[in-house]
Design a protein around this motif. Structure first.
Motif, PDB file in Angstrom:
ATOM      1  N   LEU A  27     110.205  34.945   1.886  1.00 31.50           N
ATOM      2  CA  LEU A  27     111.320  35.029   0.950  1.00 31.50           C
ATOM      3  C   LEU A  27     112.187  36.198   1.396  1.00 31.50           C
ATOM      4  O   LEU A  27     111.667  37.239   1.805  1.00 31.50           O
ATOM      5  CB  LEU A  27     110.818  35.253  -0.473  1.00 31.50           C
ATOM      6  N   VAL A  28     113.492  36.023   1.328  1.00 34.27           N
ATOM      7  CA  VAL A  28     114.421  37.067   1.754  1.00 34.27           C
ATOM      8  C   VAL A  28     115.193  37.550   0.534  1.00 34.27           C
ATOM      9  O   VAL A  28     115.827  36.760  -0.166  1.00 34.27           O
ATOM     10  CB  VAL A  28     115.391  36.539   2.837  1.00 34.27           C
ATOM     11  N   LEU A  29     115.122  38.849   0.290  1.00 38.63           N
ATOM     12  CA  LEU A  29     115.829  39.470  -0.820  1.00 38.63           C
ATOM     13  C   LEU A  29     117.000  40.280  -0.289  1.00 38.63           C
ATOM     14  O   LEU A  29     116.936  40.835   0.815  1.00 38.63           O
ATOM     15  CB  LEU A  29     114.896  40.385  -1.607  1.00 38.63           C
ATOM     16  N   VAL A  30     118.060  40.345  -1.090  1.00 38.57           N
ATOM     17  CA  VAL A  30     119.210  41.185  -0.753  1.00 38.57           C
ATOM     18  C   VAL A  30     119.525  42.070  -1.952  1.00 38.57           C
ATOM     19  O   VAL A  30     119.307  41.679  -3.101  1.00 38.57           O
ATOM     20  CB  VAL A  30     120.452  40.356  -0.342  1.00 38.57           C
ATOM     21  N   SER A  31     120.033  43.258  -1.653  1.00 39.83           N
ATOM     22  CA  SER A  31     120.401  44.204  -2.703  1.00 39.83           C
ATOM     23  C   SER A  31     121.610  44.997  -2.234  1.00 39.83           C
ATOM     24  O   SER A  31     121.633  45.473  -1.096  1.00 39.83           O
ATOM     25  CB  SER A  31     119.248  45.147  -3.012  1.00 39.83           C
ATOM     26  N   PRO A  32     122.624  45.170  -3.099  1.00 32.95           N
ATOM     27  CA  PRO A  32     123.774  45.977  -2.715  1.00 32.95           C
ATOM     28  C   PRO A  32     123.486  47.481  -2.758  1.00 32.95           C
ATOM     29  O   PRO A  32     124.291  48.270  -2.291  1.00 32.95           O
ATOM     30  CB  PRO A  32     124.836  45.586  -3.741  1.00 32.95           C
ATOM     31  N   SER A  33     122.332  47.867  -3.310  1.00 34.37           N
ATOM     32  CA  SER A  33     121.991  49.291  -3.397  1.00 34.37           C
ATOM     33  C   SER A  33     121.853  49.889  -2.007  1.00 34.37           C
ATOM     34  O   SER A  33     121.294  49.265  -1.106  1.00 34.37           O
ATOM     35  CB  SER A  33     120.686  49.486  -4.163  1.00 34.37           C
ATOM     36  N   GLN A  34     122.365  51.100  -1.848  1.00 38.98           N
ATOM     37  CA  GLN A  34     122.328  51.755  -0.543  1.00 38.98           C
ATOM     38  C   GLN A  34     121.215  52.783  -0.428  1.00 38.98           C
ATOM     39  O   GLN A  34     120.822  53.155   0.670  1.00 38.98           O
ATOM     40  CB  GLN A  34     123.675  52.413  -0.266  1.00 38.98           C
ATOM     41  N   THR A  35     120.723  53.254  -1.554  1.00 36.94           N
ATOM     42  CA  THR A  35     119.657  54.245  -1.524  1.00 36.94           C
ATOM     43  C   THR A  35     118.632  53.890  -2.583  1.00 36.94           C
ATOM     44  O   THR A  35     118.917  53.181  -3.545  1.00 36.94           O
ATOM     45  CB  THR A  35     120.190  55.661  -1.821  1.00 36.94           C
ATOM     46  N   GLY A  36     117.445  54.390  -2.398  1.00 30.90           N
ATOM     47  CA  GLY A  36     116.398  54.176  -3.372  1.00 30.90           C
ATOM     48  C   GLY A  36     115.207  53.456  -2.764  1.00 30.90           C
ATOM     49  O   GLY A  36     115.111  53.270  -1.547  1.00 30.90           O
ATOM     50  N   LYS A  37     114.310  53.060  -3.642  1.00 28.15           N
ATOM     51  CA  LYS A  37     113.073  52.422  -3.221  1.00 28.15           C
ATOM     52  C   LYS A  37     112.851  51.175  -4.063  1.00 28.15           C
ATOM     53  O   LYS A  37     113.033  51.196  -5.287  1.00 28.15           O
ATOM     54  CB  LYS A  37     111.926  53.411  -3.411  1.00 28.15           C
ATOM     55  N   MET A  38     112.493  50.064  -3.415  1.00 33.18           N
ATOM     56  CA  MET A  38     112.233  48.810  -4.114  1.00 33.18           C
ATOM     57  C   MET A  38     110.753  48.477  -3.970  1.00 33.18           C
ATOM     58  O   MET A  38     110.212  48.501  -2.859  1.00 33.18           O
ATOM     59  CB  MET A  38     113.090  47.679  -3.531  1.00 33.18           C
ATOM     60  N   ALA A  39     110.106  48.166  -5.100  1.00 30.33           N
ATOM     61  CA  ALA A  39     108.710  47.748  -5.110  1.00 30.33           C
ATOM     62  C   ALA A  39     108.643  46.318  -5.648  1.00 30.33           C
ATOM     63  O   ALA A  39     109.337  45.977  -6.611  1.00 30.33           O
ATOM     64  CB  ALA A  39     107.880  48.681  -5.977  1.00 30.33           C
ATOM     65  N   ILE A  40     107.822  45.489  -5.015  1.00 32.14           N
ATOM     66  CA  ILE A  40     107.694  44.081  -5.396  1.00 32.14           C
ATOM     67  C   ILE A  40     106.220  43.747  -5.571  1.00 32.14           C
ATOM     68  O   ILE A  40     105.401  44.039  -4.695  1.00 32.14           O
ATOM     69  CB  ILE A  40     108.293  43.161  -4.308  1.00 32.14           C
ATOM     70  N   ASP A  41     105.887  43.137  -6.711  1.00 33.11           N
ATOM     71  CA  ASP A  41     104.551  42.615  -6.962  1.00 33.11           C
ATOM     72  C   ASP A  41     104.674  41.110  -7.151  1.00 33.11           C
ATOM     73  O   ASP A  41     105.568  40.640  -7.862  1.00 33.11           O
ATOM     74  CB  ASP A  41     103.934  43.262  -8.206  1.00 33.11           C
ATOM     75  N   LEU A  42     103.769  40.346  -6.528  1.00 35.50           N
ATOM     76  CA  LEU A  42     103.829  38.883  -6.560  1.00 35.50           C
ATOM     77  C   LEU A  42     102.797  38.304  -7.511  1.00 35.50           C
ATOM     78  O   LEU A  42     101.686  38.813  -7.636  1.00 35.50           O
ATOM     79  CB  LEU A  42     103.561  38.320  -5.161  1.00 35.50           C
ATOM     80  N   SER A  43     103.167  37.203  -8.166  1.00 35.82           N
ATOM     81  CA  SER A  43     102.237  36.400  -8.946  1.00 35.82           C
ATOM     82  C   SER A  43     102.685  34.950  -8.816  1.00 35.82           C
ATOM     83  O   SER A  43     103.778  34.671  -8.330  1.00 35.82           O
ATOM     84  CB  SER A  43     102.201  36.851 -10.416  1.00 35.82           C
ATOM     85  N   SER A  44     101.838  34.012  -9.246  1.00 35.36           N
ATOM     86  CA  SER A  44     102.194  32.603  -9.107  1.00 35.36           C
ATOM     87  C   SER A  44     101.743  31.816 -10.327  1.00 35.36           C
ATOM     88  O   SER A  44     100.858  32.232 -11.065  1.00 35.36           O
ATOM     89  CB  SER A  44     101.553  32.011  -7.852  1.00 35.36           C
ATOM     90  N   SER A  45     102.380  30.653 -10.507  1.00 33.35           N
ATOM     91  CA  SER A  45     101.999  29.772 -11.600  1.00 33.35           C
ATOM     92  C   SER A  45     100.778  28.961 -11.185  1.00 33.35           C
ATOM     93  O   SER A  45     100.419  28.904 -10.004  1.00 33.35           O
ATOM     94  CB  SER A  45     103.161  28.848 -11.967  1.00 33.35           C
ATOM     95  N   GLU A  46     100.149  28.324 -12.151  1.00 32.99           N
ATOM     96  CA  GLU A  46      98.988  27.489 -11.871  1.00 32.99           C
ATOM     97  C   GLU A  46      99.396  26.333 -10.969  1.00 32.99           C
ATOM     98  O   GLU A  46     100.450  25.731 -11.156  1.00 32.99           O
ATOM     99  CB  GLU A  46      98.425  26.954 -13.193  1.00 32.99           C
ATOM    100  N   GLY A  47      98.576  26.030  -9.969  1.00 29.23           N
ATOM    101  CA  GLY A  47      98.886  24.955  -9.036  1.00 29.23           C
ATOM    102  C   GLY A  47      99.214  25.458  -7.651  1.00 29.23           C
ATOM    103  O   GLY A  47      99.168  24.702  -6.686  1.00 29.23           O
ATOM    104  N   VAL A  48      99.574  26.724  -7.542  1.00 28.24           N
ATOM    105  CA  VAL A  48      99.829  27.337  -6.244  1.00 28.24           C
ATOM    106  C   VAL A  48      99.214  28.744  -6.270  1.00 28.24           C
ATOM    107  O   VAL A  48      99.352  29.464  -7.249  1.00 28.24           O
ATOM    108  CB  VAL A  48     101.341  27.366  -5.896  1.00 28.24           C
ATOM    109  N   ASP A  49      98.498  29.067  -5.204  1.00 31.51           N
ATOM    110  CA  ASP A  49      97.851  30.382  -5.112  1.00 31.51           C
ATOM    111  C   ASP A  49      98.451  31.163  -3.959  1.00 31.51           C
ATOM    112  O   ASP A  49      98.756  30.600  -2.902  1.00 31.51           O
ATOM    113  CB  ASP A  49      96.347  30.222  -4.870  1.00 31.51           C
ATOM    114  N   ILE A  50      98.584  32.454  -4.149  1.00 34.28           N
ATOM    115  CA  ILE A  50      99.043  33.344  -3.082  1.00 34.28           C
ATOM    116  C   ILE A  50      97.797  33.808  -2.339  1.00 34.28           C
ATOM    117  O   ILE A  50      96.953  34.482  -2.905  1.00 34.28           O
ATOM    118  CB  ILE A  50      99.822  34.543  -3.648  1.00 34.28           C
ATOM    119  N   VAL A  51      97.683  33.392  -1.079  1.00 32.54           N
ATOM    120  CA  VAL A  51      96.522  33.786  -0.285  1.00 32.54           C
ATOM    121  C   VAL A  51      96.895  34.827   0.762  1.00 32.54           C
ATOM    122  O   VAL A  51      96.084  35.156   1.624  1.00 32.54           O
ATOM    123  CB  VAL A  51      95.838  32.551   0.366  1.00 32.54           C
ATOM    124  N   SER A  52      98.106  35.363   0.682  1.00 32.76           N
ATOM    125  CA  SER A  52      98.535  36.441   1.576  1.00 32.76           C
ATOM    126  C   SER A  52      97.645  37.646   1.333  1.00 32.76           C
ATOM    127  O   SER A  52      97.211  37.896   0.206  1.00 32.76           O
ATOM    128  CB  SER A  52      99.982  36.849   1.278  1.00 32.76           C
TER     129      SER A  52
END
Length: 140
Positions: A27-52
């Motif tokens: 997945l590719v995310l874009v942000s117009p912010s020029q400074t700072g820190k972005m944190a991402i946590d993943l979850s999924s709905s029933e029927g698909v599992d994240i095995v990463s």
């Protein structure tokens, strides 16, 4: 942009997988912010599992940058499922959050059947009911 962290998916089209199984995608995310820190946590709905191996990602924000989130997904059945990205952006001692859902379509999407009504264009003549009527004209 909607309220919350100024982050969006670059491509909002569903991820299409032909059949249940294990698939790799980014997945590719874009942000117009020029400074700072972005944190991402993943979850999924029933029927698909994240095995990463990773479900948490952190990025230092830079001007005009894209942020890749690699995924390995295991789909267990046909249907429409979702991967949620819980995002927080911290810049200048202010934290903003947003949740973005990426659509995962496994197998062919179900086509909704429209009800056929008696007033459809092919049956309009049959749908009209004629009733007898009388009209009287009175002089002014």
């Amino acid at each position: 942009m909607k309220p919350g962290a100024a982050v969006k998916l670059k491509n909002t089209e569903p991820l299409f997988f032909a059949a249940p199984g294990v698939y790799e995608h980014s997945l590719v995310l874009v942000s117009p912010s020029q400074t700072g820190k972005m944190a991402i946590d993943l979850s999924s709905s029933e029927g698909v599992d994240i095995v990463s191996p990773a479900r948490h990602f952190e990025f230092e924000l830079q001007a005009d940058s894209e942020y890749q989130v690699p995924l390995t997904l295991s789909a267990t059945a046909d249907g429409r499922f979702y991967v949620q990205l819980h995002i927080s952006v911290e810049a200048d001692d202010v934290t903003e959050t947003r949740v973005i859902a990426a659509i995962v379509q496994v197998g062919n999407p179900v086509v909704k059947v429209q009800k056929v009504t008696t007033t459809s264009s092919t049956k309009k003549a049959d749908a009209v009911i004629s009733l007898p009527a009388q009209e009287t004209i009175s002089p002014r």
